[in-house]
Write a protein that holds these residues in place. Structure first.
Motif, PDB file in Angstrom:
ATOM      1  N   ASN A 168      -1.369   0.746  12.106  1.00  0.00           N
ATOM      2  CA  ASN A 168      -1.335   1.920  11.228  1.00  0.00           C
ATOM      3  C   ASN A 168      -0.824   3.166  11.941  1.00  0.00           C
ATOM      4  O   ASN A 168      -0.972   4.281  11.440  1.00  0.00           O
ATOM      5  CB  ASN A 168      -2.738   2.207  10.674  1.00  0.00           C
ATOM      6  N   LEU A 169      -0.188   2.964  13.108  1.00  0.00           N
ATOM      7  CA  LEU A 169       0.300   4.103  13.881  1.00  0.00           C
ATOM      8  C   LEU A 169       1.821   4.155  13.847  1.00  0.00           C
ATOM      9  O   LEU A 169       2.485   3.135  14.040  1.00  0.00           O
ATOM     10  CB  LEU A 169      -0.182   4.023  15.331  1.00  0.00           C
ATOM     11  N   PRO A 170       2.393   5.345  13.638  1.00  0.00           N
ATOM     12  CA  PRO A 170       3.845   5.481  13.579  1.00  0.00           C
ATOM     13  C   PRO A 170       4.474   5.509  14.961  1.00  0.00           C
ATOM     14  O   PRO A 170       3.801   5.733  15.972  1.00  0.00           O
ATOM     15  CB  PRO A 170       4.040   6.821  12.874  1.00  0.00           C
ATOM     16  N   CYS A 171       5.782   5.304  14.975  1.00  0.00           N
ATOM     17  CA  CYS A 171       6.565   5.326  16.213  1.00  0.00           C
ATOM     18  C   CYS A 171       7.847   6.097  15.962  1.00  0.00           C
ATOM     19  O   CYS A 171       8.508   5.910  14.941  1.00  0.00           O
ATOM     20  CB  CYS A 171       6.896   3.904  16.670  1.00  0.00           C
ATOM     21  N   GLY A 172       8.202   6.954  16.904  1.00  0.00           N
ATOM     22  CA  GLY A 172       9.437   7.715  16.796  1.00  0.00           C
ATOM     23  C   GLY A 172      10.457   7.287  17.831  1.00  0.00           C
ATOM     24  O   GLY A 172      10.181   6.450  18.700  1.00  0.00           O
ATOM     25  N   MET A 173      11.643   7.857  17.731  1.00  0.00           N
ATOM     26  CA  MET A 173      12.720   7.592  18.685  1.00  0.00           C
ATOM     27  C   MET A 173      13.484   8.886  18.926  1.00  0.00           C
ATOM     28  O   MET A 173      13.772   9.623  17.983  1.00  0.00           O
ATOM     29  CB  MET A 173      13.664   6.516  18.151  1.00  0.00           C
ATOM     30  N   GLN A 174      13.813   9.152  20.185  1.00  0.00           N
ATOM     31  CA  GLN A 174      14.630  10.317  20.530  1.00  0.00           C
ATOM     32  C   GLN A 174      16.113  10.011  20.328  1.00  0.00           C
ATOM     33  O   GLN A 174      16.589   8.942  20.705  1.00  0.00           O
ATOM     34  CB  GLN A 174      14.445  10.712  21.994  1.00  0.00           C
TER      35      GLN A 174
END
Length: 444
Positions: free
Chosen positions: A414-420
């Motif tokens: 249930n945790l989001p993940c980002g990308m640079q």
């Protein structure tokens, strides 16, 4: 999987459009956002300085006024990081000794956004000295991640990202020296942009010990927006940039990307690596060039060491290091030389690539801990490692003064993940445009 999200509340541009078309008034927009804060924030504790009465008064004063072309945010309510000065409100940076210290005038960013029509509801939580990937302090307490309030929303702009992710604010402005915009965006599943160093004024973003001296911080640190979509990022940047920037926005299929998924200082946890690799796989299937290796990659380990030395000197503000040493002028000039060489190395890399893709941090949202998270360890792929090593992923853009946009790409559990999406210096709008296109490819 689709990335975890919390709200379908309209963003800044959408809210401005509703007001401009007469569907809602500025007061109705402000009251709706206040009601949402009062409903949700007891569990999250993000909007820790509230200015609701003045916000309502400002909204009422807008009733019946013509909307000027320079007011794209006419009537739009928003919040801002506690460390930015707003006249009449406190900025204590989480320090108990400066609790209640009121500011005499607005910071430059606040003035710029007010001139564009924005209405400030209040300010959002930070760690003491803006120096952690948590947002906990003895003045305002702990901010929880809206996806799981037992976890951190990141720091130091953690309250900013939590407010945006939960729909308590459509727009935010934070600061970043060690990932303080990018990590909260990553932890909370929203969009964030680390600006090219020097692009946005830090006037009025002063350590409370230096109130009234206009001694705002210098090297490495930037101010940058946090929003729920790319268009709002671009608009906030347009309104606050102090110089015009080129825009060479290219279709994704014409861009060449380099994926930087490994760092000699910081391993990446599978919970982060998986969503990023899935995103890159989708890009490749769409015919976009994403390389895994380049002989022109800068000296990541060496640059990280120099970055950490410069970061510690900048954060210490002249105080001795734990070993009692104090940096000399010669030490500082040596670091500036190393930073210049790092900038040249990245400029050389960008002769071959349009953008570099990288994790914003080696982990997803961390469990809340007592004290500063950087002083302990964190779990990565089953092993406990020094948490401070994770700053390596912030430093790859911070030390060479590069822009970086973080977009949500997926999630684990249930945790989001980002990308640079990192680009050449001053290519800020290009980074945002590329991130927007990647987001459209991934999420529709």
């Amino acid at each position: 999987m689709a990335y975890p999200h919390l709200t379908d509340e309209p963003g800044g541009i959408a809210t401005a459009t509703q007001i401009r078309e007469g569907h809602i008034s500025p007061l109705e927009a402000v009251d709706a956002m206040i009601a949402r804060i009062e409903k949700l924030d007891p569990a999250i504790n993000a909007v820790v300085v509230r200015d609701f009465d003045r916000a309502r008064s400002a909204a009422k004063a807008m009733d019946g006024l013509d909307i000027m072309p320079h007011q794209p945010l006419f009537g739009v309510p928003m919040t801002i990081k506690e460390s930015f000065a707003i006249g009449g409100l406190p900025s204590c940076w989480g320090f108990k000794e400066y609790e209640g210290q009121l500011q005499d005038a607005d910071s430059t960013v606040v003035r710029q956004l007010k001139a564009a029509g924005a209405i400030f509801l209040g300010k959002t939580n930070v760690p003491p000295a803006l120096a952690d990937w948590q947002s906990t302090n003895p003045v305002y307490g702990r901010t929880g991640n809206p996806h799981d309030t037992s976890r951190s929303p990141g720091g130091s702009s953690g309250g900013s990202a939590a407010a945006v992710a939960s729909g308590m604010s459509p727009l935010e402005y934070g600061t970043d020296i060690g990932g303080s915009v990018r990590v909260p965006a990553h932890f909370c599943g929203v969009w964030g942009h680390k600006t090219s160093w020097g692009l946005v004024s830090k006037q009025g973003h002063d350590h409370p010990a230096f109130k009234g001296t206009d001694a705002h911080d210098g090297v490495l640190s930037i101010a940058g927006p946090i929003t729920r979509n790319a268009d709002d990022l671009a608009l906030l940047l347009e309104l606050t940039a102090i110089l015009p920037l080129r825009r060479h926005e290219k279709p994704l299929k014409d861009c060449r990307f380099l994926l930087l998924a490994e760092h000699p200082v910081s391993e990446v946890d599978a919970g982060v690596r998986g969503p990023i690799e899935a995103a890159v796989d989708s890009m490749r299937k769409a015919g976009i060039t994403v390389d895994d290796h380049s002989p022109d990659l800068p000296d990541l380990a060496g640059d990280h060491g120099a970055y950490m030395r410069m970061l510690n000197i900048a954060m210490a503000r002249g105080a001795p290091a734990p070993d009692g040493s104090v940096a000399s002028a010669a030490d500082w000039f040596d670091l500036l030389d190393l930073q210049a060489r790092c900038e040249l190395s990245w400029a050389n890399l960008f002769e071959s690539y349009d953008f570099v893709l990288a994790p914003p941090a080696p982990v997803l949202a961390i469990e809340a801990v007592e004290g500063q998270s950087f002083q302990g360890d964190t779990l990565i792929n089953g092993q406990m490692v020094p948490a401070a090593n994770g700053l390596a992923w912030a430093g790859i853009a911070t030390f060479p003064n590069l822009p970086s946009t973080v977009l949500p790409v997926g999630g684990t559990g249930n945790l989001p993940c980002g990308m640079q999406v990192i680009g050449p210096r001053w290519a800020d709008f290009d980074c945002i445009a590329a991130a927007k296109a990647i987001g459209a490819l991934l999420h529709g």
